[in-house]
Design a protein around this motif. Structure first.
Motif, PDB file in Angstrom:
ATOM      1  N   GLY A 114     -10.934   1.777  12.534  1.00 34.81           N
ATOM      2  CA  GLY A 114      -9.894   0.849  12.144  1.00 34.81           C
ATOM      3  C   GLY A 114      -9.380   1.149  10.754  1.00 34.81           C
ATOM      4  N   PRO A 115      -8.270   0.533  10.374  1.00 33.87           N
ATOM      5  CA  PRO A 115      -7.675   0.748   9.048  1.00 33.87           C
ATOM      6  C   PRO A 115      -8.376  -0.086   7.978  1.00 33.87           C
ATOM      7  N   ASP A 116      -7.867  -0.008   6.774  1.00 36.41           N
ATOM      8  CA  ASP A 116      -8.412  -0.810   5.680  1.00 36.41           C
ATOM      9  C   ASP A 116      -7.292  -1.560   4.978  1.00 36.41           C
ATOM     10  N   ARG A 117      -7.681  -2.633   4.298  1.00 37.61           N
ATOM     11  CA  ARG A 117      -6.731  -3.461   3.567  1.00 37.61           C
ATOM     12  C   ARG A 117      -7.307  -3.818   2.205  1.00 37.61           C
ATOM     13  N   ALA A 118      -6.439  -4.339   1.347  1.00 38.04           N
ATOM     14  CA  ALA A 118      -6.863  -4.808   0.026  1.00 38.04           C
ATOM     15  C   ALA A 118      -7.061  -6.311   0.076  1.00 38.04           C
ATOM     16  N   HIS A 119      -8.211  -6.779  -0.317  1.00 38.09           N
ATOM     17  CA  HIS A 119      -8.517  -8.201  -0.354  1.00 38.09           C
ATOM     18  C   HIS A 119      -7.832  -8.846  -1.562  1.00 38.09           C
ATOM     19  N   SER A 120      -7.528 -10.130  -1.453  1.00 37.92           N
ATOM     20  CA  SER A 120      -6.870 -10.832  -2.557  1.00 37.92           C
ATOM     21  C   SER A 120      -7.734 -10.863  -3.817  1.00 37.92           C
ATOM     22  N   SER A 121      -9.057 -10.717  -3.651  1.00 35.29           N
ATOM     23  CA  SER A 121      -9.957 -10.745  -4.801  1.00 35.29           C
ATOM     24  C   SER A 121     -10.048  -9.397  -5.510  1.00 35.29           C
ATOM     25  N   PHE A 122      -9.463  -8.347  -4.927  1.00 31.70           N
ATOM     26  CA  PHE A 122      -9.523  -7.028  -5.555  1.00 31.70           C
ATOM     27  C   PHE A 122      -8.786  -7.052  -6.889  1.00 31.70           C
ATOM     28  N   THR A 123      -9.213  -6.208  -7.802  1.00 32.64           N
ATOM     29  CA  THR A 123      -8.501  -6.088  -9.068  1.00 32.64           C
ATOM     30  C   THR A 123      -7.141  -5.444  -8.814  1.00 32.64           C
ATOM     31  N   PHE A 274       7.363   2.353  -7.274  1.00 35.17           N
ATOM     32  CA  PHE A 274       7.298   1.057  -7.953  1.00 35.17           C
ATOM     33  C   PHE A 274       7.951  -0.034  -7.106  1.00 35.17           C
ATOM     34  N   ALA A 275       9.144   0.256  -6.589  1.00 36.17           N
ATOM     35  CA  ALA A 275       9.875  -0.738  -5.798  1.00 36.17           C
ATOM     36  C   ALA A 275       9.138  -1.062  -4.503  1.00 36.17           C
ATOM     37  N   ASP A 276       8.651  -0.040  -3.824  1.00 33.22           N
ATOM     38  CA  ASP A 276       7.969  -0.250  -2.552  1.00 33.22           C
ATOM     39  C   ASP A 276       6.677  -1.040  -2.736  1.00 33.22           C
ATOM     40  N   ALA A 277       5.869  -0.686  -3.739  1.00 29.08           N
ATOM     41  CA  ALA A 277       4.611  -1.391  -3.983  1.00 29.08           C
ATOM     42  C   ALA A 277       4.866  -2.826  -4.433  1.00 29.08           C
ATOM     43  N   THR A 278       5.872  -3.008  -5.282  1.00 29.87           N
ATOM     44  CA  THR A 278       6.196  -4.359  -5.748  1.00 29.87           C
ATOM     45  C   THR A 278       6.590  -5.262  -4.589  1.00 29.87           C
ATOM     46  N   LEU A 279       7.446  -4.767  -3.710  1.00 29.75           N
ATOM     47  CA  LEU A 279       7.866  -5.558  -2.548  1.00 29.75           C
ATOM     48  C   LEU A 279       6.688  -5.838  -1.617  1.00 29.75           C
ATOM     49  N   GLU A 284       2.984 -10.149   0.189  1.00 29.57           N
ATOM     50  CA  GLU A 284       1.622 -10.592   0.480  1.00 29.57           C
ATOM     51  C   GLU A 284       1.202 -11.788  -0.370  1.00 29.57           C
ATOM     52  N   GLY A 285       2.150 -12.349  -1.131  1.00 31.19           N
ATOM     53  CA  GLY A 285       1.868 -13.597  -1.821  1.00 31.19           C
ATOM     54  C   GLY A 285       1.792 -13.540  -3.331  1.00 31.19           C
ATOM     55  N   CYS A 286       1.940 -12.365  -3.924  1.00 33.32           N
ATOM     56  CA  CYS A 286       1.922 -12.270  -5.386  1.00 33.32           C
ATOM     57  C   CYS A 286       3.275 -12.710  -5.953  1.00 33.32           C
ATOM     58  N   GLY A 287       3.246 -13.355  -7.109  1.00 31.80           N
ATOM     59  CA  GLY A 287       4.496 -13.659  -7.796  1.00 31.80           C
ATOM     60  C   GLY A 287       5.160 -12.374  -8.248  1.00 31.80           C
ATOM     61  N   TRP A 288       6.457 -12.474  -8.560  1.00 32.13           N
ATOM     62  CA  TRP A 288       7.195 -11.256  -8.915  1.00 32.13           C
ATOM     63  C   TRP A 288       6.579 -10.534 -10.111  1.00 32.13           C
ATOM     64  N   GLY A 289       6.166 -11.300 -11.140  1.00 34.09           N
ATOM     65  CA  GLY A 289       5.592 -10.660 -12.314  1.00 34.09           C
ATOM     66  C   GLY A 289       4.316  -9.919 -11.985  1.00 34.09           C
ATOM     67  N   HIS A 290       3.450 -10.563 -11.215  1.00 35.45           N
ATOM     68  CA  HIS A 290       2.186  -9.939 -10.819  1.00 35.45           C
ATOM     69  C   HIS A 290       2.429  -8.748  -9.904  1.00 35.45           C
ATOM     70  N   ALA A 291       3.362  -8.901  -8.962  1.00 34.61           N
ATOM     71  CA  ALA A 291       3.673  -7.807  -8.043  1.00 34.61           C
ATOM     72  C   ALA A 291       4.224  -6.599  -8.791  1.00 34.61           C
TER      73      ALA A 291
END
Length: 337
Positions: A114-123, A274-279, A284-291
């Motif tokens: 299976g694939p992997d994902r990033a948990h919300s608790s990850f840095t 930068f644009a792709d990762a930010t979007l 996934e729920g991050c605010g724009w500044g955090h994203a």
């Protein structure tokens, strides 16, 4: 016993604790967990003891021999119909085994993953690294969770195989890096097949900082040439792209010393990532500044991922294909300490 979960461990007791906690929370219970301590100086026995009453858990300690040999050691002591190989730095979601059960009930499979994902608790760094390892703009999406027309090669962070097939193939080879891909290739060479289970995903921490991440992907680039020497047909055009990127980046940087306009392709690529990762992380729920912060870190992670892999690939090509050295001779300091 339906499944045997086999986990090699090397000096990661805290991560083992998180993994075991997530396994203890599974609604599906027909599995055992086999922890193999591979010569750790900081063992996890105290951690595993805490789960003795909640999991069917076996703990073994052996001299260091690498992850592949540790998995084989665990497999020899396993009783499941299927072996599930996990890395110690993953956490499984509550429905992990339910997803595997659903896939296997619909269609049999000798090997799967299976694939992997990033948990919300990850840095933020871990999220950026996860992006760089799964994005279309870095790896072509070959490490993501989409079903493709080409063959699927399970990776050891989330890999399943029928027990009788594992034993028939003799388990993992003695390779210290790339041993999971080698095993997947041998599954196909023996006439079996593998399937991607898109919903049987895990949270995968990977590396916690960019220095460790560079070392990891550099070794992956080396391993790709080692795999090519064992399985010549396994080398595809996509595996050459990080090396081409690395050489192209170096040439553009040198040329920019004489004409700054040569920096434009680098800047455009960085902006695209930068644009792709930010979007992605905003969705996934991050605010724009955090994203945007994760987006900037994703640019750094992407360049590290591509140049780390590319430089390892080129180094291994020189040592093994040009100079003709063997794997042990060429990379003893990297893999065989």
């Amino acid at each position: 016993m339906k499944y045997s979960v086999i986990v090699p461990v090397f000096n990661r007791p805290d991560e083992v604790d998180e993994l075991l906690q997530s396994l203890a929370q599974q609604s599906f219970k027909d599995f055992e967990v086999i922890i193999v301590e591979d010569g750790s100086s900081t063992p996890c026995k105290e951690v595993t003891d805490r789960y003795a009453d909640t999991l069917d858990l076996k703990y073994f300690a052996k001299e260091n021999g690498g992850p592949g040999q540790a998995r084989n050691y665990g497999a020899e002591r396993a009783s499941g119909d299927y072996f599930i190989v996990l890395d110690s730095d993953v956490v499984v979601p509550p429905g992990y085994f339910d997803a595997i059960e659903k896939e296997l009930s619909s269609k049999a499979a000798e090997g799967f993953g299976g694939p992997d994902r990033a948990h919300s608790s990850f840095t933020d760094v871990q999220k950026a690294i996860n992006y760089s390892m799964t994005s279309f703009f870095t790896t072509g999406g070959i490490r993501g969770g989409k079903v493709k027309l080409d063959k699927f090669f399970p990776r050891s962070f989330n890999m399943g195989i029928r027990a009788d097939v594992y034993k028939a193939l003799g388990g993992f080879s003695a390779m210290r890096f790339g041993e999971d891909i080698d095993f997947s290739i041998r599954i196909y060479e023996a006439g079996y097949s593998c399937r991607l289970f898109p919903q049987a995903w895990v949270y995968h921490k990977r590396r916690t900082d960019f220095r460790k991440f560079f070392k990891q992907v550099h070794n992956s680039g080396i391993a790709r040439i080692n795999l090519y020497k064992k399985h010549p047909s396994s080398l595809k055009v996509v595996h050459l792209l990080p090396a081409a990127f690395t050489v192209g980046l170096a040439l553009l940087l040198i040329a920019s010393l004489f004409k700054p306009a040569f920096l434009l392709p680098i800047m455009l690529y960085a902006l695209l990532v930068f644009a792709d990762a930010t979007l992605k992380y905003h969705d996934e729920g991050c605010g724009w500044g955090h994203a945007m912060k994760i987006g900037m870190l994703s640019v750094a992670a992407s360049f590290i991922q591509l140049t780390g892999y590319g430089s390892g690939f080129l180094r291994a090509w020189w040592e093994r294909c040009v100079r003709g050295k063997g794997e042990m001779e060429a990379f003893k300091k990297n893999f065989y300490k």
